[in-house]
Scaffold this active site. Structure first.
Site, PDB file in Angstrom:
ATOM      1  N   ASP A 237     -35.081 -29.277   5.482  1.00 32.03           N
ATOM      2  CA  ASP A 237     -34.869 -30.494   4.690  1.00 32.03           C
ATOM      3  C   ASP A 237     -34.855 -30.129   3.207  1.00 32.03           C
ATOM      4  O   ASP A 237     -35.746 -29.423   2.712  1.00 32.03           O
ATOM      5  CB  ASP A 237     -35.984 -31.509   4.962  1.00 32.03           C
ATOM      6  N   GLU A 280     -29.735 -35.022   4.431  1.00 31.54           N
ATOM      7  CA  GLU A 280     -30.061 -33.711   3.878  1.00 31.54           C
ATOM      8  C   GLU A 280     -30.893 -32.892   4.853  1.00 31.54           C
ATOM      9  O   GLU A 280     -31.582 -31.948   4.453  1.00 31.54           O
ATOM     10  CB  GLU A 280     -30.805 -33.873   2.540  1.00 31.54           C
TER      11      GLU A 280
END
Length: 360
Positions: A237, A280
């Site tokens: 992430d 993301e």
């Protein structure tokens, strides 16, 4: 004519060439099966018609001898979709038809009966050959097959010359027909492949979309379980990504994601799978990696991300690692464990790797 064969040079990658061969076998298999049945039926009709119009010194059973093998080969191609086997069976069918032409023309003193079937065979079979070498071998069989009968006994040089001229015309026509067919099939293959890639990959990063990643990872994990091999899942992430979008715009965020995806690709090895799971968030399946190996690779990946420059500084990531070693985690459970480890990395300061306990 040059443009017709251009597609042969476009399939350069070995994997793509094998995929194209399998595609041809799947698409052309039913047509090959149908043409073989038609060929066997046409051979039967020709033998019976020849028996009715003239006496043959060869017994009927001998002239019909190729027919059972032709029917057997035609029946076997109904479900065969392996390119190599399908090509071999098709070449064998052509060879049997050529043998049949010689058997049924042996009694014709003028050998006129060989001209028509000898010319029909290359044209009729021109569109079914999967590869270039299959086509060349088939054309040689068609051209040379009737020659033993033409050259036996009293040789009629005029008939031989006439046969060679007509056969040359037939082979040129067959080459043109096959070239058009091959080009059409290649363009269709390329279009279908492009559509599949668009459906299975993320438009921005070029990585697998979530559903496709999970589908492939599920199959890979099941195979690893059967082989009693470990596998690691990395959940990656990008840190403070919303802040980047809010302060510098989505273009900056997109550029960071593209660079992140490129770094992931550079870190992959044969057999690894990468997918974009969310905005993301990314996942990597590392087949054959223990928890220790997976954590070491995750740390290397985290450090390599620092080379990516955002407008507000280097890109950092939080990475969670989970291993399926002795247990039978399904892919969703393994991904959830890696996600939980990633969240722990977020909560303890970001820009770090947290490895899920190897409790399998």
């Amino acid at each position: 004519m040059h443009a017709l064969f251009k597609h042969l040079r476009q399939v350069r990658d070995g994997g793509q060439r094998r995929e194209y061969s399998r595609y041809l076998a799947q698409r052309m298999g039913p047509m090959i099966h149908a043409l073989m049945l038609v060929g066997a039926l046409a051979y039967l009709v020709a033998v019976i018609a020849g028996t009715l119009v003239r006496h043959s010194p060869l017994p009927l059973w001998l002239r019909l001898a190729p027919l059972p093998l032709l029917l057997l080969i035609a029946a076997s191609t109904r479900r065969v979709r392996q390119p190599g086997l399908l090509s071999t069976l098709t070449l064998l069918c052509v060879a049997l038809l050529e043998i049949g032409i010689n058997l049924n023309g042996a009694d014709d003193l003028h050998r006129q009966s060989v001209v028509l079937p000898g010319l029909l065979l290359p044209v009729a079979s021109s569109v079914i050959w999967l590869g270039r070498w299959d086509f060349i071998a088939a054309m040689l069989l068609c051209a040379l097959g009737p020659l033993p009968m033409l050259l036996s006994g009293n040789i009629d040089s005029a008939l031989v010359f006439q046969y060679l001229v007509y056969m040359a015309i037939a082979i040129v026509l067959s080459t043109v027909l096959r070239a058009f067919m091959a080009r059409t099939l290649f363009e269709q293959f390329r279009l279908e492949r492009q559509l599949r890639e668009q459906a299975n990959t993320d438009g921005l990063t070029g990585l697998l979309v979530r559903n496709r990643f999970l589908e492939l990872a599920r199959s890979a994990l099941a195979e690893l379980h059967r082989q009693r091999q470990p596998a690691c899942m990395l959940f990656v992430d990008a840190d403070r990504f919303k802040q980047l979008n809010d302060q510098y715009g989505h273009a900056a965020g997109d550029a960071a994601l593209v660079a992140l995806a490129a770094t992931l690709r550079r870190q992959t090895r044969a057999g690894d799978l990468i997918g974009r799971i969310g905005g993301e968030e990314f996942a990597m399946l590392l087949p054959g990696n223990s928890l220790e190996q997976g954590c070491r690779r995750a740390e290397q990946l985290r450090l390599s991300m620092h080379e990516i420059r955002r407008p507000d500084g280097p890109l950092t990531t939080s990475i969670g690692v989970a291993c399926s070693q002795r247990c039978r985690d399904d892919i969703q459970t393994l991904l959830a464990r890696a996600d939980q480890a990633m969240r722990q990395a977020k909560n303890t300061g970001r820009d770090r790797v947290v490895c899920s306990p190897d409790d399998c």
